[in-house]
Design a protein around this motif. Structure first.
Motif, PDB file in Angstrom:
ATOM      1  N   ALA A 362       0.806  -1.016   0.169  1.00  0.00           N
ATOM      2  CA  ALA A 362       0.041  -0.062   0.013  1.00  0.00           C
ATOM      3  C   ALA A 362       0.762   1.141  -0.088  1.00  0.00           C
ATOM      4  N   ALA A 363       1.993   1.289   0.723  1.00  0.00           N
ATOM      5  CA  ALA A 363       3.010   2.514   0.846  1.00  0.00           C
ATOM      6  C   ALA A 363       3.489   2.662  -0.616  1.00  0.00           C
ATOM      7  N   LYS A 364       3.862   1.703  -1.197  1.00  0.00           N
ATOM      8  CA  LYS A 364       4.441   1.734  -2.625  1.00  0.00           C
ATOM      9  C   LYS A 364       3.536   2.075  -3.624  1.00  0.00           C
ATOM     10  N   ASP A 365       2.374   1.584  -3.640  1.00  0.00           N
ATOM     11  CA  ASP A 365       1.353   2.429  -4.433  1.00  0.00           C
ATOM     12  C   ASP A 365       1.078   3.833  -4.226  1.00  0.00           C
ATOM     13  N   PHE A 366       1.167   4.183  -2.809  1.00  0.00           N
ATOM     14  CA  PHE A 366       0.539   5.525  -2.816  1.00  0.00           C
ATOM     15  C   PHE A 366       1.934   6.191  -3.059  1.00  0.00           C
ATOM     16  N   LEU A 367       3.180   5.937  -2.963  1.00  0.00           N
ATOM     17  CA  LEU A 367       4.344   6.845  -2.859  1.00  0.00           C
ATOM     18  C   LEU A 367       4.668   6.967  -4.544  1.00  0.00           C
ATOM     19  N   VAL A 368       4.442   5.807  -5.210  1.00  0.00           N
ATOM     20  CA  VAL A 368       5.030   5.610  -6.524  1.00  0.00           C
ATOM     21  C   VAL A 368       3.985   6.514  -7.427  1.00  0.00           C
ATOM     22  N   ASN A 369       2.886   6.011  -7.183  1.00  0.00           N
ATOM     23  CA  ASN A 369       1.321   6.603  -7.945  1.00  0.00           C
ATOM     24  C   ASN A 369       1.615   8.192  -7.774  1.00  0.00           C
ATOM     25  N   GLY A 370       1.913   8.771  -6.715  1.00  0.00           N
ATOM     26  CA  GLY A 370       1.992  10.111  -6.177  1.00  0.00           C
ATOM     27  C   GLY A 370       3.084  10.895  -6.495  1.00  0.00           C
ATOM     28  N   PHE A 371       4.039  10.162  -7.000  1.00  0.00           N
ATOM     29  CA  PHE A 371       5.534  10.562  -7.351  1.00  0.00           C
ATOM     30  C   PHE A 371       5.527  11.886  -8.257  1.00  0.00           C
ATOM     31  N   ALA A 372       4.768  11.842  -9.438  1.00  0.00           N
ATOM     32  CA  ALA A 372       4.331  12.877 -10.338  1.00  0.00           C
ATOM     33  C   ALA A 372       4.403  14.152  -9.706  1.00  0.00           C
ATOM     34  N   LEU A 373       3.534  14.025  -8.511  1.00  0.00           N
ATOM     35  CA  LEU A 373       2.939  15.412  -7.782  1.00  0.00           C
ATOM     36  C   LEU A 373       4.222  16.080  -7.120  1.00  0.00           C
ATOM     37  N   ARG A 374       5.249  15.165  -6.878  1.00  0.00           N
ATOM     38  CA  ARG A 374       6.471  15.966  -6.289  1.00  0.00           C
ATOM     39  C   ARG A 374       7.218  16.877  -7.057  1.00  0.00           C
ATOM     40  N   ILE A 375       7.126  16.669  -8.406  1.00  0.00           N
ATOM     41  CA  ILE A 375       7.798  17.247  -9.579  1.00  0.00           C
ATOM     42  C   ILE A 375       7.067  17.998 -10.684  1.00  0.00           C
ATOM     43  N   ASP A 376       5.528  18.250 -10.333  1.00  0.00           N
ATOM     44  CA  ASP A 376       4.769  18.877 -11.322  1.00  0.00           C
ATOM     45  C   ASP A 376       4.683  20.308 -11.456  1.00  0.00           C
ATOM     46  N   SER A 377       5.727  20.994 -11.110  1.00  0.00           N
ATOM     47  CA  SER A 377       6.003  22.473 -11.279  1.00  0.00           C
ATOM     48  C   SER A 377       7.543  22.852 -11.333  1.00  0.00           C
ATOM     49  N   ASN A 378       7.881  23.972 -11.801  1.00  0.00           N
ATOM     50  CA  ASN A 378       9.099  24.071 -12.005  1.00  0.00           C
ATOM     51  C   ASN A 378       9.785  24.382 -10.511  1.00  0.00           C
ATOM     52  N   ARG A 379       9.136  24.910  -9.613  1.00  0.00           N
ATOM     53  CA  ARG A 379       9.634  25.077  -8.487  1.00  0.00           C
ATOM     54  C   ARG A 379       9.703  23.813  -7.703  1.00  0.00           C
ATOM     55  N   LYS A 380       8.723  22.794  -7.511  1.00  0.00           N
ATOM     56  CA  LYS A 380       8.908  21.543  -7.083  1.00  0.00           C
ATOM     57  C   LYS A 380      10.198  20.859  -7.555  1.00  0.00           C
ATOM     58  N   LEU A 381      10.360  21.066  -9.116  1.00  0.00           N
ATOM     59  CA  LEU A 381      11.396  20.430  -9.534  1.00  0.00           C
ATOM     60  C   LEU A 381      12.697  21.099  -9.177  1.00  0.00           C
ATOM     61  N   LEU A 382      12.757  22.320  -9.044  1.00  0.00           N
ATOM     62  CA  LEU A 382      14.082  22.904  -8.704  1.00  0.00           C
ATOM     63  C   LEU A 382      14.048  22.428  -7.254  1.00  0.00           C
ATOM     64  N   ALA A 383      13.572  22.295  -6.268  1.00  0.00           N
ATOM     65  CA  ALA A 383      13.781  21.826  -5.006  1.00  0.00           C
ATOM     66  C   ALA A 383      14.431  20.554  -4.985  1.00  0.00           C
ATOM     67  N   ASN A 384      13.990  19.624  -5.749  1.00  0.00           N
ATOM     68  CA  ASN A 384      14.402  18.299  -5.944  1.00  0.00           C
ATOM     69  C   ASN A 384      15.850  18.309  -6.644  1.00  0.00           C
ATOM     70  N   VAL A 385      16.037  19.084  -7.463  1.00  0.00           N
ATOM     71  CA  VAL A 385      17.322  19.329  -8.420  1.00  0.00           C
ATOM     72  C   VAL A 385      18.312  19.763  -7.506  1.00  0.00           C
ATOM     73  N   ALA A 386      17.943  20.761  -6.663  1.00  0.00           N
ATOM     74  CA  ALA A 386      18.656  21.344  -5.762  1.00  0.00           C
ATOM     75  C   ALA A 386      19.330  20.294  -4.492  1.00  0.00           C
ATOM     76  N   ASN A 387      18.382  19.389  -4.166  1.00  0.00           N
ATOM     77  CA  ASN A 387      18.952  18.445  -3.331  1.00  0.00           C
ATOM     78  C   ASN A 387      19.788  17.427  -3.815  1.00  0.00           C
ATOM     79  N   ILE A 388      19.496  17.173  -5.161  1.00  0.00           N
ATOM     80  CA  ILE A 388      20.432  16.213  -5.998  1.00  0.00           C
ATOM     81  C   ILE A 388      21.740  16.955  -6.006  1.00  0.00           C
ATOM     82  N   ALA A 389      21.903  18.227  -6.159  1.00  0.00           N
ATOM     83  CA  ALA A 389      23.258  18.980  -6.355  1.00  0.00           C
ATOM     84  C   ALA A 389      23.931  19.100  -4.650  1.00  0.00           C
ATOM     85  N   TRP A 390      23.209  19.259  -3.704  1.00  0.00           N
ATOM     86  CA  TRP A 390      23.609  19.440  -2.505  1.00  0.00           C
ATOM     87  C   TRP A 390      24.218  18.274  -1.919  1.00  0.00           C
ATOM     88  N   TYR A 391      23.396  17.252  -2.059  1.00  0.00           N
ATOM     89  CA  TYR A 391      23.763  15.992  -1.377  1.00  0.00           C
ATOM     90  C   TYR A 391      24.674  15.137  -2.259  1.00  0.00           C
TER      91      TYR A 391
END
Length: 436
Positions: A362-391
């Protein structure tokens, strides 16, 4: 209009996210995702100047320095000085904005602008001016310090403030993650201190520059030229190392007296660094344990079955060092001890046995199916890219994240939780409970 545009910038969870990365001629590391869907650009500059760099007697220095960046700019290269209001109006006129903020690890500056060829160059130029020559006005710091001190005094009247302070001090000990800003530490900060902090920590050699928007690599390089050129004069002095958070040697319990309608409860310990190899199984497992709202075990046992709390949750707070793992809830003062006992028992059983196969699916279904909502705008995508850069995460981290979640097993999660959490050595803080 902006919200509508942002909603149109949707990245499929199955589509590759083309993160380009290179080292700029200045030494800064650059991470770019071209996103031509809308005529907008988001930029984030990250530096090793978070609150972990605050001197103990000047807790709040990094935040003070970031706050003063918007206080105005000095006259420069034939351009007149701008005070705080004039600078704000200049950004409004461009339909753009520059913000600065501080977390435990990072000093971040973010720029958002339309990519209109008449507006973007002006926005980048104004951002460069602001980075190169902040005005550091004494009157603005005096006002901000008084406002912050008043906010602290107000917070002191809340039981959650006391609970958080006691918990943080017990979990982190003398590590900088546990520093608390106080009226005294604010009083010890001068404008000169804020300026020195900025010039020491906002350095090109340690910069991570993330860009998401309707530009190509050549345009990105020109933008980075201007922004890094603005701070090159800061130099690149070495910074002292920061120690790791020490594990807890034994359990600690505190029940500070406080007259409150609701008891505040915090339970936990030092958790993990973001670089921990078990970050993903701990993230997914915590969704099941207490991060999944109404479907989590803690909510089921503490709220639904026993009515002990309206809200209860658990969270990991990883950073460059081990951030806290915590369980938080509010309850009636006369129920506090029962709520603590139930929450502790839920965690102990989860650490010992892990999730069920059904819970994990159930956790996998929720997290994977909702993944697109984590990157559905420039601002959200930027936050993820900045985390990739920082870490220092792999450039394909977002592309492979859903598959990595799908591969997790019950054994993976049980092993990770058993390694990281030691409930018998936890910090337990209860503020506002009736004495037993």
């Amino acid at each position: 209009m902006t919200g509508c545009l942002a909603a149109c910038c949707v990245f499929s969870a199955q589509a590759a996210i083309p993160i380009q990365s290179w080292t700029h001629s200045s030494g800064a590391r650059v991470f770019l995702v071209p996103s031509p869907s809308i005529p907008m650009l988001d930029v984030q500059l990250d530096f090793d100047g978070g609150s972990r760099r605050d001197p103990a007697v000047q807790a709040g220095l990094a935040s003070a320095s970031a706050g003063l960046l918007s206080g105005g700019v000095k006259a420069q290269a034939g351009l007149p000085a701008l005070d705080e209001n004039q600078l704000s109006e200049a950004w409004v006129d461009l339909g753009a904005r520059l913000d600065s903020q501080v977390s435990s690890d990072r000093f971040s500056v973010s720029l958002r602008s339309l990519t209109d060829p008449e507006l973007l160059p002006q926005a980048v130029a104004l951002a460069a001016r602001q980075l190169a020559a902040p005005a550091w006005p004494q009157v603005v710091w005096q006002r901000d310090r008084e406002r912050l001190a008043a906010a602290l005094r107000e917070a002191e009247t809340q039981p959650a403030t006391l609970a958080g302070r006691v918990f943080s001090q017990a979990v982190y000990g003398d590590h900088p993650y546990g520093l608390e800003t106080t009226a005294a530490s604010l009083a010890a900060i001068s404008v000169a201190d804020a300026r020195r902090f900025y010039e020491q920590h906002v350095a090109v050699c340690r910069a991570r520059v993330s860009l998401v928007g309707a530009i190509d690599r050549a345009q990105a390089d020109r933008i980075v030229d201007q922004l890094m050129g603005a701070i090159e004069h800061h130099g690149c002095a070495s910074l002292p190392s920061v120690p790791e958070v020490r594990p807890l040697a034994q359990a600690f319990t505190a029940r500070p007296a406080f007259d409150a309608a609701q008891a505040q409860v915090l339970l936990g310990q030092p958790g993990i660094r973001r670089a921990d190899p078990d970050y993903l199984p701990l993230l997914v497992g915590n969704y099941i344990l207490g991060g999944g709202g109404f479907v989590s075990r803690l909510t089921t046992e503490v709220r639904e079955k026993r009515g002990l709390s309206y809200s209860v949750y658990s969270t990991f707070s990883p950073g460059l060092h081990a951030g806290a793992f915590s369980v938080a809830l509010q309850t009636r003062p006369d129920q506090a001890e029962q709520a603590v006992a139930v929450a502790q028992d839920v965690v102990r059983r989860f650490v010992a046995d892990g999730p069920t196969a059904a819970e994990l699916q159930a956790a996998k279904d929720f997290l994977v199916n909702g993944f697109a909502l984590r990157i559905d705008s420039n601002r959200k995508l930027l936050a993820n890219v900045a985390n990739i850069a920082w870490y220092g995460l792999p450039l394909d981290y977002l592309d492979t994240w859903p598959q990595a979640v799908e591969r997790l097993t019950v054994a993976d999660i049980r092993s990770a939780f058993a390694r990281v959490l030691q409930p018998d050595r936890w910090v337990t803080v209860v503020v506002g409970a009736q004495p037993r």
